[in-house]
Enzyme design. Sequence first.
Site, PDB file in Angstrom:
ATOM      1  N   LYS A  86      10.952   6.475 -41.517  1.00 48.23           N
ATOM      2  CA  LYS A  86      10.885   5.188 -40.824  1.00 48.23           C
ATOM      3  C   LYS A  86      11.147   5.400 -39.333  1.00 48.23           C
ATOM      4  O   LYS A  86      12.128   6.027 -38.955  1.00 48.23           O
ATOM      5  CB  LYS A  86      11.909   4.221 -41.413  1.00 48.23           C
ATOM      6  CG  LYS A  86      11.679   3.920 -42.897  1.00 48.23           C
ATOM      7  CD  LYS A  86      12.744   3.003 -43.472  1.00 48.23           C
ATOM      8  CE  LYS A  86      14.115   3.619 -43.422  1.00 48.23           C
ATOM      9  NZ  LYS A  86      15.117   2.872 -44.201  1.00 48.23           N
ATOM     10  N   GLY A 126      19.420  -5.242 -42.154  1.00 50.72           N
ATOM     11  CA  GLY A 126      18.845  -5.203 -43.495  1.00 50.72           C
ATOM     12  C   GLY A 126      17.407  -4.753 -43.558  1.00 50.72           C
ATOM     13  O   GLY A 126      16.773  -4.855 -44.619  1.00 50.72           O
ATOM     14  N   THR A 127      16.862  -4.219 -42.468  1.00 52.62           N
ATOM     15  CA  THR A 127      15.454  -3.797 -42.488  1.00 52.62           C
ATOM     16  C   THR A 127      15.231  -2.646 -43.477  1.00 52.62           C
ATOM     17  O   THR A 127      14.228  -2.620 -44.192  1.00 52.62           O
ATOM     18  CB  THR A 127      14.981  -3.366 -41.092  1.00 52.62           C
ATOM     19  OG1 THR A 127      15.923  -2.435 -40.544  1.00 52.62           O
ATOM     20  CG2 THR A 127      14.870  -4.557 -40.162  1.00 52.62           C
ATOM     21  N   GLY A 128      16.163  -1.687 -43.510  1.00 52.79           N
ATOM     22  CA  GLY A 128      15.995  -0.559 -44.419  1.00 52.79           C
ATOM     23  C   GLY A 128      16.055  -0.975 -45.876  1.00 52.79           C
ATOM     24  O   GLY A 128      15.263  -0.515 -46.709  1.00 52.79           O
ATOM     25  N   CYS A 129      16.994  -1.866 -46.184  1.00 54.07           N
ATOM     26  CA  CYS A 129      17.118  -2.383 -47.555  1.00 54.07           C
ATOM     27  C   CYS A 129      15.858  -3.143 -47.951  1.00 54.07           C
ATOM     28  O   CYS A 129      15.352  -3.002 -49.070  1.00 54.07           O
ATOM     29  CB  CYS A 129      18.322  -3.319 -47.660  1.00 54.07           C
ATOM     30  SG  CYS A 129      19.884  -2.603 -47.112  1.00 54.07           S
ATOM     31  N   THR A 151      17.618  -7.453 -36.923  1.00 53.88           N
ATOM     32  CA  THR A 151      17.117  -6.338 -37.732  1.00 53.88           C
ATOM     33  C   THR A 151      18.104  -5.897 -38.813  1.00 53.88           C
ATOM     34  O   THR A 151      17.936  -4.818 -39.405  1.00 53.88           O
ATOM     35  CB  THR A 151      16.796  -5.131 -36.828  1.00 53.88           C
ATOM     36  OG1 THR A 151      17.976  -4.802 -36.061  1.00 53.88           O
ATOM     37  CG2 THR A 151      15.653  -5.454 -35.879  1.00 53.88           C
TER      38      THR A 151
END
Length: 257
Positions: free
Chosen positions: A162, A197-200, A195
């Site tokens: 990412k 929580g974007t990875g979750c 942003t």
Amino acid sequence: MTGTCPRILSIAGSDSGGGAGIQADIKTITMLGGHAMTAITAITAQNTLGVQSVHRVPTSMILAQIDSVVSDIGVDAVKIGMIGSAEAARAVAECLARLSIPIVFDPVMVATSGSTLADRDTIAAFGQLMDVASVVTPNLPELEALGGKDRILGHGCHLVVKGGHGEGPMVVDELYAPSGLVARIEGKRLDSSETHGTGCTFASALAVGLGSGLKLRTAFEQAISFTRIAIIEAPGLGQGNGPLGHQYVTDFQDLDE
């Protein structure tokens, strides 16, 4: 998959502010038409400014949650986020090795606010989770901490790198198989601090796609689209890095048209 509703199990920590972790996973899975189930690994006192406290769930209780849903409802795909401890990482890996379903591992180490969510021993145990994962989804700092692309791909999994932590006007997200690059998506960098929580969100969206029977490349593209729109639709809550607007994502238009 049973019927038309993919059954997605999230193994992750709870975010009291609702922006990341289990809460972001449930929102994402629900908006994409899946049935969300959970095995909570930690309870955090957390908001948009940071993580104030963490209470880790005993490993036996994490495994009990997994066994409970697997034995009754069944699971089409798993998403792993914050794992809590090295002991839990090893036990969860051993448990999931018995399942023949897609497993998405988001190797959470640090929250968006900068708070540490995994100690050195836990990160060292991530190798066993990568052994059972179908795809691992680190951001750039996590990629470096795990030894780089070749080391992760050496576990036999696919890899999503990412690019949100990179620099420049474009974000580059890449999908790799052990044999090499599969797909590369460039998108305009969004000027937003919302942003958290974007990875979750991305990892959960990827798990829903795979649990629905999509090919990995298609699920990858869908997950990126969902996450970008959720950032754009963020409601602007809190005094720090705000949560995404999962509830406002209604389609998957090309954002760069």
